[in-house]
Design a protein around this motif. Sequence first.
Motif, short mmCIF file in Angstrom:
data_model
loop_
_atom_site.label_atom_id
_atom_site.label_comp_id
_atom_site.label_asym_id
_atom_site.label_seq_id
_atom_site.Cartn_x
_atom_site.Cartn_y
_atom_site.Cartn_z
N ASP A 155 61.68 50.92 16.27
CA ASP A 155 60.60 50.16 15.63
C ASP A 155 59.26 50.44 16.31
O ASP A 155 58.23 50.58 15.65
N LEU A 156 59.28 50.54 17.63
CA LEU A 156 58.07 50.84 18.38
C LEU A 156 57.58 52.25 18.06
O LEU A 156 56.37 52.48 17.87
N GLN A 157 58.49 53.20 17.96
CA GLN A 157 58.11 54.57 17.60
C GLN A 157 57.57 54.65 16.17
O GLN A 157 56.64 55.41 15.90
N PHE A 158 58.13 53.86 15.26
CA PHE A 158 57.62 53.81 13.90
C PHE A 158 56.18 53.29 13.92
O PHE A 158 55.30 53.85 13.26
N PHE A 159 55.92 52.23 14.69
CA PHE A 159 54.57 51.71 14.81
C PHE A 159 53.63 52.79 15.36
O PHE A 159 52.52 52.99 14.85
N LEU A 160 54.08 53.51 16.39
CA LEU A 160 53.24 54.55 16.99
C LEU A 160 53.02 55.73 16.05
O LEU A 160 52.00 56.41 16.13
N LYS A 161 53.96 55.96 15.17
CA LYS A 161 53.78 57.00 14.17
C LYS A 161 52.61 56.64 13.24
O LYS A 161 51.83 57.48 12.84
#
Length: 173
Positions: A143-149
């Motif tokens: 979820d954090l990586q999706f946000f950073l994407k």
Amino acid sequence: GETYRQLGKYEAALSDFNRLIELDPEYKWALLNQGEIYLEMDAVKEAKLSFQEASRIDDKDDWWHYLLHLCSIKLEEESEDHLNQAIDLSKASLEKDESDHRIRFNLALYQLVKGSYDTAQKVVGEALEKGANHNDLNGFLEDLQFFLKLFPDTKSAQQMLAWVEEKKSSLAD
């Protein structure tokens, strides 16, 4: 659809999810995936429509409100109401079931997005202290990586990612 999405074949993934929604217009999981794919494709208005439809079906799900907040940020619209609602709903869910680490990690993400890094870090620490496992932590990292994407220049999210990955490696030891 999910396999196509993982491969980055968004048009094929959308085709499959659109078909699922044709078959069952209230299939929230399909609406979620459709909206997230639209976000990954930077088709924010379409993503927002998917999340609004999902929210219409179930407005007590904190995740829809969070995703609507992300759409609002991208569209440069007022968005705090959705994020505050996501936070309130996740806190209410935790009051009912303190062992739901998925909700606890969602709350940490919402706090991070709100700009409360210290609170987010505290919530992640609580989840780890209360027995969150690698699967729970991996879900948070995704979820954090999706946000950073979507928002790659967010320093606090980059900092949280590094901190959580460090915590994860220490759990493996």
